[in-house]
Design a protein around this motif. Structure first.
Motif, mmCIF file in Angstrom:
data_model
loop_
_atom_site.group_PDB
_atom_site.id
_atom_site.type_symbol
_atom_site.label_atom_id
_atom_site.label_comp_id
_atom_site.label_asym_id
_atom_site.label_seq_id
_atom_site.Cartn_x
_atom_site.Cartn_y
_atom_site.Cartn_z
ATOM 1 N N ILE B 16 -0.971 7.044 -6.034
ATOM 2 C CA ILE B 16 -1.371 5.702 -5.613
ATOM 3 C C ILE B 16 -2.839 5.801 -5.254
ATOM 4 C CG2 ILE B 16 -0.980 3.803 -3.988
ATOM 5 C CD1 ILE B 16 1.861 4.904 -3.566
ATOM 6 N N MET B 17 -3.662 5.233 -6.110
ATOM 7 C CA MET B 17 -5.111 5.360 -5.914
ATOM 8 C C MET B 17 -5.748 4.042 -6.301
ATOM 9 S SD MET B 17 -7.485 8.390 -7.424
ATOM 10 C CE MET B 17 -9.266 8.411 -7.185
ATOM 11 N N GLY B 18 -6.675 3.565 -5.480
ATOM 12 C CA GLY B 18 -7.226 2.229 -5.718
ATOM 13 C C GLY B 18 -6.159 1.191 -5.448
ATOM 14 N N SER B 19 -5.213 1.546 -4.601
ATOM 15 C CA SER B 19 -4.132 0.625 -4.266
ATOM 16 C C SER B 19 -3.627 0.906 -2.865
ATOM 17 C CB SER B 19 -2.969 0.787 -5.253
ATOM 18 O OG SER B 19 -1.734 0.360 -4.683
ATOM 19 N N ASN B 20 -3.208 -0.135 -2.197
ATOM 20 C CA ASN B 20 -2.553 -0.010 -0.907
ATOM 21 C C ASN B 20 -1.186 -0.647 -1.112
ATOM 22 O OD1 ASN B 20 -1.871 0.074 1.780
ATOM 23 N ND2 ASN B 20 -3.607 -1.145 2.503
ATOM 24 N N ALA B 21 -0.384 0.015 -1.943
ATOM 25 C CA ALA B 21 0.838 -0.592 -2.478
ATOM 26 C C ALA B 21 1.808 -1.070 -1.401
ATOM 27 C CB ALA B 21 1.533 0.391 -3.417
ATOM 28 N N ALA B 22 2.000 -0.294 -0.350
ATOM 29 C CA ALA B 22 2.988 -0.687 0.666
ATOM 30 C C ALA B 22 2.574 -1.985 1.352
ATOM 31 C CB ALA B 22 3.171 0.414 1.696
ATOM 32 N N GLU B 23 1.247 -2.184 1.507
ATOM 33 C CA GLU B 23 0.793 -3.377 2.221
ATOM 34 C C GLU B 23 0.709 -4.596 1.319
ATOM 35 O OE1 GLU B 23 -2.210 -3.227 5.241
ATOM 36 O OE2 GLU B 23 -2.068 -1.058 5.445
ATOM 37 N N HIS B 24 0.334 -4.400 0.072
ATOM 38 C CA HIS B 24 0.096 -5.558 -0.790
ATOM 39 C C HIS B 24 1.151 -5.774 -1.856
ATOM 40 C CE1 HIS B 24 -3.453 -5.698 1.463
ATOM 41 N NE2 HIS B 24 -3.959 -4.611 0.951
ATOM 42 N N HIS B 25 2.023 -4.820 -2.040
ATOM 43 C CA HIS B 25 3.170 -5.019 -2.927
ATOM 44 C C HIS B 25 4.397 -4.514 -2.199
ATOM 45 C CE1 HIS B 25 -0.250 -5.289 -5.652
ATOM 46 N NE2 HIS B 25 0.518 -6.081 -6.363
ATOM 47 N N PRO B 26 4.673 -5.120 -1.020
ATOM 48 C CA PRO B 26 5.709 -4.555 -0.142
ATOM 49 C C PRO B 26 7.096 -4.537 -0.774
ATOM 50 C CG PRO B 26 4.992 -6.732 0.641
ATOM 51 C CD PRO B 26 4.039 -6.323 -0.433
ATOM 52 N N ILE B 27 7.420 -5.520 -1.609
ATOM 53 C CA ILE B 27 8.752 -5.519 -2.216
ATOM 54 C C ILE B 27 8.805 -4.459 -3.303
ATOM 55 C CG2 ILE B 27 10.563 -6.949 -3.205
ATOM 56 C CD1 ILE B 27 9.511 -8.094 -0.580
ATOM 57 N N ALA B 28 7.817 -4.442 -4.185
ATOM 58 C CA ALA B 28 7.796 -3.476 -5.279
ATOM 59 C C ALA B 28 7.738 -2.051 -4.762
ATOM 60 C CB ALA B 28 6.593 -3.743 -6.178
ATOM 61 N N PHE B 29 7.198 -1.864 -3.563
ATOM 62 C CA PHE B 29 7.048 -0.526 -3.008
ATOM 63 C C PHE B 29 8.384 0.180 -2.881
ATOM 64 C CE2 PHE B 29 4.315 2.579 -1.311
ATOM 65 C CZ PHE B 29 4.974 3.226 -0.273
ATOM 66 N N LYS B 30 9.459 -0.585 -2.807
ATOM 67 C CA LYS B 30 10.763 0.069 -2.645
ATOM 68 C C LYS B 30 11.096 0.935 -3.859
ATOM 69 C CE LYS B 30 14.023 -3.369 -4.424
ATOM 70 N NZ LYS B 30 14.559 -4.667 -4.015
ATOM 71 N N TRP B 31 10.566 0.571 -5.037
ATOM 72 C CA TRP B 31 10.834 1.377 -6.235
ATOM 73 C C TRP B 31 10.105 2.720 -6.156
ATOM 74 C CZ3 TRP B 31 14.977 -0.263 -8.302
ATOM 75 C CH2 TRP B 31 15.272 -1.637 -8.321
ATOM 76 N N ILE B 32 8.940 2.704 -5.517
ATOM 77 C CA ILE B 32 8.207 3.944 -5.302
ATOM 78 C C ILE B 32 8.992 4.840 -4.349
ATOM 79 C CG2 ILE B 32 6.087 4.890 -4.271
ATOM 80 C CD1 ILE B 32 4.596 2.448 -5.399
ATOM 81 N N LEU B 33 9.573 4.237 -3.310
ATOM 82 C CA LEU B 33 10.389 5.013 -2.371
ATOM 83 C C LEU B 33 11.661 5.516 -3.044
ATOM 84 C CD1 LEU B 33 9.998 3.018 0.977
ATOM 85 C CD2 LEU B 33 8.893 5.149 0.314
ATOM 86 N N ARG B 34 12.207 4.732 -3.980
ATOM 87 C CA ARG B 34 13.403 5.182 -4.709
ATOM 88 C C ARG B 34 13.096 6.458 -5.497
ATOM 89 N NH1 ARG B 34 16.958 0.454 -5.857
ATOM 90 N NH2 ARG B 34 16.907 -0.457 -3.786
ATOM 91 N N ALA B 35 11.893 6.511 -6.092
ATOM 92 C CA ALA B 35 11.515 7.703 -6.866
ATOM 93 C C ALA B 35 11.583 8.923 -5.954
ATOM 94 C CB ALA B 35 10.110 7.554 -7.433
ATOM 95 N N LYS B 36 11.121 8.728 -4.725
ATOM 96 C CA LYS B 36 11.128 9.825 -3.774
ATOM 97 C C LYS B 36 12.560 10.201 -3.412
ATOM 98 C CE LYS B 36 8.948 11.467 0.356
ATOM 99 N NZ LYS B 36 8.624 12.684 -0.404
ATOM 100 N N GLU B 37 13.369 9.168 -3.115
ATOM 101 C CA GLU B 37 14.726 9.436 -2.658
ATOM 102 C C GLU B 37 15.619 9.970 -3.766
ATOM 103 O OE1 GLU B 37 15.672 5.633 -0.922
ATOM 104 O OE2 GLU B 37 13.951 5.912 0.433
ATOM 105 N N GLN B 38 15.429 9.452 -5.006
ATOM 106 C CA GLN B 38 16.364 9.814 -6.073
ATOM 107 C C GLN B 38 15.892 10.973 -6.946
ATOM 108 O OE1 GLN B 38 17.311 6.145 -8.116
ATOM 109 N NE2 GLN B 38 18.026 5.195 -6.231
ATOM 110 N N ASN B 39 14.557 11.118 -7.076
ATOM 111 C CA ASN B 39 14.007 12.173 -7.935
ATOM 112 C C ASN B 39 13.345 13.290 -7.168
ATOM 113 O OD1 ASN B 39 14.565 10.916 -10.268
ATOM 114 N ND2 ASN B 39 12.503 10.126 -10.621
ATOM 115 N N GLY B 40 13.219 13.102 -5.862
ATOM 116 C CA GLY B 40 12.384 14.023 -5.097
ATOM 117 C C GLY B 40 10.925 13.895 -5.508
#
Lengths: 267, 810
Positions: B16-40
């Protein structure tokens, strides 16, 4: 169908502090937003208020290894099993619901503020205009309608979840195990267990405005669990004693000693 | 995005670079967290500021605003030095093997062909050697000294760890950490992706920053695969939909090119815009450009557009050759008194455009201003703003109340190109109507005046196809959507030679794919990329909400419509080897069965490349069919190069003798001052939004719950700088640049740290841009008093995120 005991889980490690829950709560409960000032933090309002029943607390923390962490914690009523507020409420405005949560009947509240003093988490807030206290009631009517609380519904990342108590505790423990380090479950070990549980990444004492070992204040226990029963007993004893005395000795009548003056003046 | 939001969950490393995804795409950010939770998956946040995104990532790496090309260039150097590239992919799917002209060179910060007076490149030398057939000559061993691969290596050999660390202020340890982790995705079974946003585009080198990342993704084989790609997180006010439907001045719908004056015939324009390729294995899909463009002209002028009159081409407005019409150019012309009227629709440039003082002065030159919005704002009230005497302003202002997004029906496009139809949820208050309806009413009146009184250039206005109303005379959004999709203008038979089928379509039937558009005037399509948003039976595919996900990869092929032709991941044939076998069988996006492709909609139905007769290369929208490591289409060079921001802390570029981007345009009004390496403005400043407010705040500042959470303007200052200046947390301060200043609250924080740049300490500060004087009265005024009128050399996207300021106690 009998209601089950529920727990709301706040996983602070999934929270992005978006304030969706803070706003959703106000929207559902029709609480106004007031003019605030930025006091040097994203946190606003600065504290829980009569019109702010849940608040995201922002905290800049450097851990023992020198790592910087920005901690976010959703503050609000913990819905204790042994709720000090319910204990001290004289009017029954604060009560235990069928879900194990602590509800609030606003029109029964007399604004005595006993609960404000009693709560170990400093949650209830006083509304001067209406002379009543307010606090999160874990969206009691929504739960009764089979819906999620407003805050849980609004959370985009799944930091807020709600379900059966045993399942939520299990989920919290599993998450803490995954996280390792200082991660811990907060809420299950005191005041009989709270119906709001946290997964914290740091030890509880690190967090602003979070008591390490909250309990119902001793003074309240002494008052409500000891002195009150004793005094009730004593009050009851006085009434029963008086009645028995009446039965045994009859009413207090005027007696000979009352004619003392006449005796002296006789034959 | 080349991929889409849900696909983020398939990634193994997310940068995540040139982006503050959690703050400006708060709903979409959950998919980024899913990658962490499901794929490590590993989540890496590289950003000058530690933000709410950083708190949820595995680690945060701060870098100086404006040095992203240096950082990424260092990664290219690392990848090539450590041989982390996905060799097969690079050899077969990119132009790494192409031999570049011997006249091409790079020297001391400039490429061959630079005209320093015009600040422009001639690209004559940025070309490939071609054989007798006109096909680029290739060295598949990648050893020829002038092959792209070797030139790439040579170019980025200058981006050593030491140099990059000194420019960016990032430690060598942190650089190595990020480079090693990210480049580990250069293998078949790992996917790396990047999420970027305005932190990259808001720079004079913005487009090239993105290009640098595209090169990295091509080197690592991350394009066209699940969990890969180059993913722009678009703005929430339907920015994707806006650009798709040509809100940018240089575009026609579907990213077709706006004609220039010297292209005075249809033939000349088509010739210039239609790429050619002699390579039989290059699909060169844009060779169909004439079909898209003529169909667009037919959608505009219908029966009036004929073969004889070049389908009405002369009725289209043309740009002056060499001119540009960006927002900055607009206000520059307005400031000079050359623009007399303005429609400001759903915007508040008085707060959100760079160089606020210039913008507000420019507005005073208008004869008339029409606002179409849901609330009043600083732009519409400019005439009674701070320091303005209403008695001296002659502008007539009209405010037309518009419906909010939930008060009207229509489509909304997300960053993943999913065009989702949405419905009206509430009635608009009072007289408010949709902007589409306002447009219809105004143009109806204009056409009536033309018909009655005549006027200049009547043909373009009177010849328009103009029947977008329902039976009650109101704007009919479905009619417009169908026009955009396109339809057959006569009975047509489409032959599919490969399948041996013939399909009949009736006049008036909707085209199911842009493949069926024609350049002979027999089809109309308002926006070729939207062809297929309706099927031939007239069903609105944008309304579909199918929850089936047969591949398990999150493609959801039956949920809404994704352009182009419901393809969910672009360039997806690059996810397979030359024979069409998926590189990663565990994330099977596509597979060639021997007869056909199964999985996502293939990016071209042609067989895989190994089939020399019928197979095609995977990057079908490039003329050569291959991913471009060498990219001659850019204004400042075929390889991205680090240049300093227009206004920065250094007087010399550590990498070359060329300090700033050699192709950016300067604005020269008296209000266009710049202070580079100036001791009076020693701190690097960036600007941004916050979760609680939306862009200029013109909508959200009126919302009490949102304003309560983020009540006023603040500047974020690191503790070391605050200490140096004796500034306490919560104290009021003034932030100033050479162009203007604002007063605000100081937020003293551990989240900003100083950088060591070229041996000197450089502090960085930042402010949100969400506040304006209109409301609340004491919330602060526009941060853009500070920003310069300068932008990217290709797009003119303004440099909001790197300029110099001072901070002083009040």
């Amino acid at each position: 169908m009998q209601a089950t005991e529920i727990v709301k889980l706040i996983d602070t490690t999934r929270c992005t502090a978006c304030r969706g829950c803070q706003v959703a709560c106000k929207q559902w409960n029709e609480m106004p937003g007031k003019r605030t000032r930025n006091f040097g933090s994203y946190q606003n309002p600065p504290d829980l208020q009569w019109n702010t029943w849940t608040l995201i607390r922002f905290q800049e923390h450097v851990d023992s290894k020198g790592n910087f962490k920005w901690l976010f914690r959703k503050d609000g009523c913990m819905h204790c099993t042994d709720a000090a507020c319910v204990k001290v409420c004289p009017s029954g405005a604060l009560f235990y619901t069928e879900f194990g949560t602590v509800g609030l009947k606003e029109d029964l509240c007399i604004g005595c503020k006993n609960c404000v003093a009693a709560c170990p988490f400093e949650v209830p807030r006083y509304d001067g205009a209406k002379d009543r206290i307010t606090k999160c009631d874990l969206c009691h009517t929504r739960l009764q309608a089979g819906r999620q609380p407003a805050c849980v519904l609004s959370c985009p990342t799944g930091a807020l979840t709600i379900g059966r108590k045993d399942m939520m505790l299990k989920a919290a423990e599993k998450r803490v195990k995954e996280l390792g380090g200082d991660a811990n479950v907060y809420g299950d070990k005191f005041v009989g267990g709270t119906h709001v549980l946290y997964v914290l990444s740091e030890k509880p004492e690190v967090y602003d405005a979070l008591p390490k070992s909250p309990s119902v204040p001793l003074s309240i226990l002494v008052w409500k669990d000891f002195l009150k029963p004793v005094s009730l007993l004593a009050a009851g004893g006085i009434l029963v004693g008086s009645f028995l005395h009446y039965l045994i000795h009859g009413p207090k009548l005027p007696d000979d000693a009352g004619d003392a003056g006449k005796k002296e003046g006789g034959e | 995005m080349t991929n889409h939001y849900i696909d983020l969950k398939n990634s193994d490393v997310i940068l995540i670079m040139g982006s503050n995804a959690a703050e400006h795409h708060p709903i979409a950010f959950k998919w980024i967290l899913r990658a962490k939770e499901q794929n490590g998956a590993r989540l890496i946040h590289v950003d000058p500021r530690y933000t709410r995104t950083s708190a949820r990532c595995d680690y945060h790496v701060p870098l100086r605003s404006g040095t992203d090309i240096a950082f990424l260039g260092g990664m290219i150097h690392y990848i090539l030095t450590n041989k982390k590239e996905f060799r097969d992919y690079v050899v077969n799917y990119t132009n790494a093997s192409f031999i570049v002209s011997e006249d091409f060179y790079f020297k001391d910060g400039l490429f061959s062909g630079y005209d320093s007076k015009a600040r422009k490149y001639s690209k004559d030398t940025w070309v490939f050697e071609k054989d007798a057939k006109g096909i680029p000559v290739r060295d598949m061993t990648l050893t020829h000294p002038r092959c792209v691969f070797q030139l790439l290596k040579k170019h980025y050999s200058r981006y050593t760890m030491e140099k990059v660390a000194s420019i960016t202020g990032v430690s060598k340890e942190d650089l190595t950490k990020v480079y090693a982790e990210y480049s580990a995705t250069g293998v078949k079974d790992k996917a790396g992706t990047v999420c970027y946003a305005l932190g990259w585009t808001h720079h004079t080198t913005g487009s090239q920053i993105i290009r640098t990342m595209s090169i990295i993704q091509l080197l690592l084989g991350n394009m066209g695969i699940c969990g890969g790609g180059v993913n722009a997180l678009r703005g929430e006010p339907n920015v994707q939909g806006s650009t798709d439907h040509c809100i940018l001045y240089g575009n026609l719908p579907g990213y077709l090119k706006m004609p220039v004056a010297s292209q005075d015939t249809l033939t000349k324009y088509i010739e210039k815009c239609t790429p050619k390729s002699s390579d039989p294995q290059s699909a060169n899909y844009y060779q169909n450009y004439p079909k898209f463009f003529v169909s667009f002209l037919k959608s505009m002028f219908h029966d009036k557009a004929t073969k004889e009159n070049g389908f009405g081409y002369s009725w289209l407005p043309k740009m002056d050759d060499g001119a540009a019409y960006s927002l900055m150019h607009l206000f520059d012309e307005m400031y000079k008194g050359k623009i007399k009227g303005l429609f400001a629709v759903g915007t508040d440039p008085s707060v959100s455009s760079p160089n606020t003082a210039k913008v507000r002065k420019a507005l005073e030159n208008l004869d008339w201003l029409v606002g179409e919005n849901i609330f009043d704002n600083e732009t519409y009230c400019f005439w009674k703003g701070p320091g303005v005497d209403p008695a001296k302003v002659k502008t007539e202002v009209f405010l037309l109340p518009a419906s909010a997004s939930m008060e009207k029906e229509g489509s909304q496009s997300n960053s993943g190109r999913w065009v989702q139809w949405k419905y009206k949820a509430a009635e608009a208050p009072g007289d408010a109507i949709p902007v589409g309806e306002i447009t219809i009413k105004i143009l109806d009146a204009v056409r009536a005046l033309y018909a009655k009184e005549g006027g200049k250039c009547p043909d373009p206005i009177l010849n328009l196809k103009w029947d977008y109303k329902d039976s009650k005379g109101r704007f009919d959004v479905l009619k417009v959507a169908k026009q955009i999709n396109g339809h057959f203008l006569k009975d047509t038979v489409i032959e599919d030679k490969a399948k041996g089928t013939k399909t009949e379509f009736k006049k008036g039937q909707l085209v199911p794919t842009f493949d069926m558009l024609a350049d002979d005037g027999s089809t109309a399509s308002g926006n070729w990329i939207m062809a297929g948003s309706f099927d031939a039976a007239g069903n609105n595919k944008m309304m579909k909400r199918g929850k089936d996900d047969p591949t398990g990869l999150g493609l959801y092929p039956n949920w809404s419509f994704a352009w182009p032709v419901n393809r969910r991941i672009i360039y997806n044939r690059a996810s397979c080897d030359l024979n069409g076998k998926p590189y990663n069988p565990k994330r099977k996006l596509l597979e060639w069965t021997g007869e056909t492709w199964v999985g996502d909609v293939p990016d071209g139905p042609w067989p895989p490349q190994a089939d020399k007769q019928k197979g095609k290369y995977p990057f079908i929208m490039k003329p050569d069919g291959l991913g471009a490591l060498f990219g001659p289409g850019m204004a400042e060079g075929p390889f991205p190069e680090h240049y300093e921001p227009l206004e920065g802390p250094l007087s010399k570029n550590p990498l070359s003798g060329q300090l700033i981007n050699p192709a950016i345009k300067f604005f020269n009004s008296d209000l266009d001052k710049v202070a580079n390496a100036d001791a009076k403005f020693p701190y690097v400043c960036t600007t941004y939004s916050c979760t609680e407010h939306w862009c200029s705040g013109a909508l959200t500042r009126w919302q009490a719950w949102l304003l309560e959470a983020m009540p006023e303007l603040y500047v974020e200052i690191g503790e070391p700088l605050a200490k140096e200046k004796g500034i306490q947390n919560g104290e009021r301060v003034r932030v100033s640049s050479v162009r203007g200043n604002v007063e605000c609250v100081a937020m003293v924080t551990k989240r900003f740290r100083p950088f060591l740049v070229e041996g000197k300490t450089v502090h960085q500060v930042g402010l949100p841009f969400n506040y304006g004087w209109l409301h609340p009265k004491d919330g602060g005024d526009s941060t853009n008093f500070l920003t310069p009128t300068v932008g990217d050399a290709n797009t003119f996207c303004p440099e909001y995120k790197a300029f110099m300021v001072n901070v002083t106690k009040l």
